[in-house]
Design a protein around this motif. Structure first.
Motif, PDB file in Angstrom:
ATOM      1  N   ASP A  39       0.704  -1.101   0.004  1.00  0.00           N
ATOM      2  CA  ASP A  39       0.000   0.205  -0.075  1.00  0.00           C
ATOM      3  C   ASP A  39       0.986   1.196  -0.120  1.00  0.00           C
ATOM      4  N   MET A  40       0.350   2.246  -0.661  1.00  0.00           N
ATOM      5  CA  MET A  40       1.357   3.466  -0.813  1.00  0.00           C
ATOM      6  C   MET A  40       0.540   4.700  -0.254  1.00  0.00           C
ATOM      7  N   ASP A  41       1.026   5.669   0.334  1.00  0.00           N
ATOM      8  CA  ASP A  41       0.140   6.816   0.634  1.00  0.00           C
ATOM      9  C   ASP A  41       1.095   7.881   0.835  1.00  0.00           C
ATOM     10  N   VAL A  42       0.688   9.143   1.102  1.00  0.00           N
ATOM     11  CA  VAL A  42       1.411  10.304   1.359  1.00  0.00           C
ATOM     12  C   VAL A  42       0.899  10.859   2.504  1.00  0.00           C
ATOM     13  N   GLU A  43       1.639  11.007   3.481  1.00  0.00           N
ATOM     14  CA  GLU A  43       1.136  11.642   4.969  1.00  0.00           C
ATOM     15  C   GLU A  43       2.116  12.951   5.266  1.00  0.00           C
ATOM     16  N   GLY A  44       1.555  13.914   5.437  1.00  0.00           N
ATOM     17  CA  GLY A  44       2.343  15.205   5.627  1.00  0.00           C
ATOM     18  C   GLY A  44       3.529  15.362   4.479  1.00  0.00           C
ATOM     19  N   GLU A  45       4.683  15.405   4.852  1.00  0.00           N
ATOM     20  CA  GLU A  45       5.778  15.637   3.983  1.00  0.00           C
ATOM     21  C   GLU A  45       6.670  14.203   3.702  1.00  0.00           C
ATOM     22  N   ARG A  46       6.091  13.213   3.829  1.00  0.00           N
ATOM     23  CA  ARG A  46       6.639  11.926   3.518  1.00  0.00           C
ATOM     24  C   ARG A  46       5.694  10.857   2.960  1.00  0.00           C
ATOM     25  N   ALA A  47       6.464   9.832   2.203  1.00  0.00           N
ATOM     26  CA  ALA A  47       5.921   9.023   1.202  1.00  0.00           C
ATOM     27  C   ALA A  47       5.707   7.776   2.184  1.00  0.00           C
ATOM     28  N   LEU A  48       4.661   7.106   2.609  1.00  0.00           N
ATOM     29  CA  LEU A  48       4.430   5.967   3.276  1.00  0.00           C
ATOM     30  C   LEU A  48       4.192   4.547   2.314  1.00  0.00           C
ATOM     31  N   VAL A  49       5.130   3.563   2.535  1.00  0.00           N
ATOM     32  CA  VAL A  49       4.934   2.514   1.817  1.00  0.00           C
ATOM     33  C   VAL A  49       4.633   1.340   2.950  1.00  0.00           C
ATOM     34  N   ALA A  50       3.500   0.438   2.791  1.00  0.00           N
ATOM     35  CA  ALA A  50       3.304  -0.451   3.900  1.00  0.00           C
ATOM     36  C   ALA A  50       3.304  -1.645   3.136  1.00  0.00           C
ATOM     37  N   VAL A  51       3.761  -2.853   3.858  1.00  0.00           N
ATOM     38  CA  VAL A  51       3.721  -4.066   3.153  1.00  0.00           C
ATOM     39  C   VAL A  51       2.694  -4.924   4.326  1.00  0.00           C
ATOM     40  N   VAL A  52       1.779  -5.297   3.795  1.00  0.00           N
ATOM     41  CA  VAL A  52       0.763  -6.149   4.510  1.00  0.00           C
ATOM     42  C   VAL A  52       0.537  -7.534   4.024  1.00  0.00           C
ATOM     43  N   GLY A  53       0.574  -8.489   5.111  1.00  0.00           N
ATOM     44  CA  GLY A  53       0.257  -9.747   4.646  1.00  0.00           C
ATOM     45  C   GLY A  53       0.670 -10.893   5.792  1.00  0.00           C
ATOM     46  N   ALA A  54       0.545 -12.095   5.392  1.00  0.00           N
ATOM     47  CA  ALA A  54       0.860 -13.219   6.666  1.00  0.00           C
ATOM     48  C   ALA A  54       2.437 -13.038   6.833  1.00  0.00           C
ATOM     49  N   SER A  55       2.739 -13.636   7.900  1.00  0.00           N
ATOM     50  CA  SER A  55       4.050 -14.098   8.312  1.00  0.00           C
ATOM     51  C   SER A  55       5.105 -13.240   7.729  1.00  0.00           C
ATOM     52  N   LEU A  56       5.247 -12.005   8.138  1.00  0.00           N
ATOM     53  CA  LEU A  56       6.144 -10.864   7.673  1.00  0.00           C
ATOM     54  C   LEU A  56       7.195 -10.523   8.840  1.00  0.00           C
ATOM     55  N   ASP A  57       6.913 -11.119  10.096  1.00  0.00           N
ATOM     56  CA  ASP A  57       7.641 -10.917  11.257  1.00  0.00           C
ATOM     57  C   ASP A  57       9.142 -10.823  11.128  1.00  0.00           C
ATOM     58  N   GLU A  58       9.789 -11.893  10.245  1.00  0.00           N
ATOM     59  CA  GLU A  58      11.090 -11.736  10.060  1.00  0.00           C
ATOM     60  C   GLU A  58      11.590 -10.476   9.308  1.00  0.00           C
ATOM     61  N   LEU A  59      10.897  -9.962   8.507  1.00  0.00           N
ATOM     62  CA  LEU A  59      11.199  -8.784   7.878  1.00  0.00           C
ATOM     63  C   LEU A  59      11.079  -7.490   8.652  1.00  0.00           C
ATOM     64  N   VAL A  60      10.383  -7.557   9.915  1.00  0.00           N
ATOM     65  CA  VAL A  60      10.428  -6.555  10.931  1.00  0.00           C
ATOM     66  C   VAL A  60      11.717  -6.696  11.805  1.00  0.00           C
ATOM     67  N   GLY A  61      11.871  -7.990  12.326  1.00  0.00           N
ATOM     68  CA  GLY A  61      13.269  -8.279  13.133  1.00  0.00           C
ATOM     69  C   GLY A  61      12.866  -7.658  14.651  1.00  0.00           C
ATOM     70  N   LYS A  62      13.815  -8.239  15.311  1.00  0.00           N
ATOM     71  CA  LYS A  62      13.716  -7.981  16.878  1.00  0.00           C
ATOM     72  C   LYS A  62      13.745  -6.437  16.994  1.00  0.00           C
ATOM     73  N   ARG A  63      12.734  -5.849  17.756  1.00  0.00           N
ATOM     74  CA  ARG A  63      12.759  -4.363  17.905  1.00  0.00           C
ATOM     75  C   ARG A  63      12.596  -3.390  16.497  1.00  0.00           C
TER      76      ARG A  63
END
Length: 161
Positions: A39-63
């Motif tokens: 998903d893409m959006d623009v909020e304020g003065e920055r572009a936002l890109v979000a990846v949504v879906g199942a089992s993406l925890d390892e792409l987030v990592g610890k903290r």
């Protein structure tokens, strides 16, 4: 050129950043064989890109460490194509959204605690993204906060009014 024209150009540039970032992230997802919608959006003065879906925890990592690294790589990819420094925000699996809610509550709770005790309170080290959220929550509660220390151990201290 009027103020409106400038804003439109900025939004278009941010949308272009989002498109470049989405293509880059999509390539990384394909390489790693991850399923996710972008998903893409623009909020304020920055572009936002979000990846949504199942089992993406390892792409987030610890903290959120892997997420931070992916965001920096994505910003570099955008910079390479546009020549402009990007403030793009990447979220994966709603991590930043959840973290924003947690940190807003933390900022409010610590502000209440400092109001009661009258003594400054230092918090654990945080990323710039996390510190900004805490600073905003503390300011909304009517108190003052400052960042202290050196990266990566920079932290917020909340002061009584």
């Amino acid at each position: 050129m009027s103020q409106t024209d400038t804003t439109e150009v900025d939004v278009q540039a941010l949308e272009q950043e989002g498109e470049i970032a989405a293509d880059y992230i999509e390539g990384l997802l394909d390489i790693g064989d991850y399923d996710g919608d972008i998903d893409m959006d623009v909020e304020g003065e920055r572009a936002l890109v979000a990846v949504v879906g199942a089992s993406l925890d390892e792409l987030v990592g610890k903290r959120g460490e892997v997420l931070e690294a992916l965001q920096e790589l994505t910003r570099l990819a955008v910079h390479r194509q546009t020549g402009n420094r990007s403030r793009l925000m990447l979220d994966i699996g709603g991590y930043r959204e959840r973290r924003r809610a947690e940190l807003t509550k933390l900022g409010q709770d610590v502000a209440d605690e400092v109001k009661q005790s009258g003594t400054p309170k230092p918090l654990a080290p945080m990323t710039p993204f996390e510190r900004k959220i805490v600073h905003d929550a503390v300011a909304a509660a009517g108190l003052r906060s400052e960042s202290e220390g050196e990266e990566p151990d920079r932290y917020v201290v909340v002061y009584p009014s």
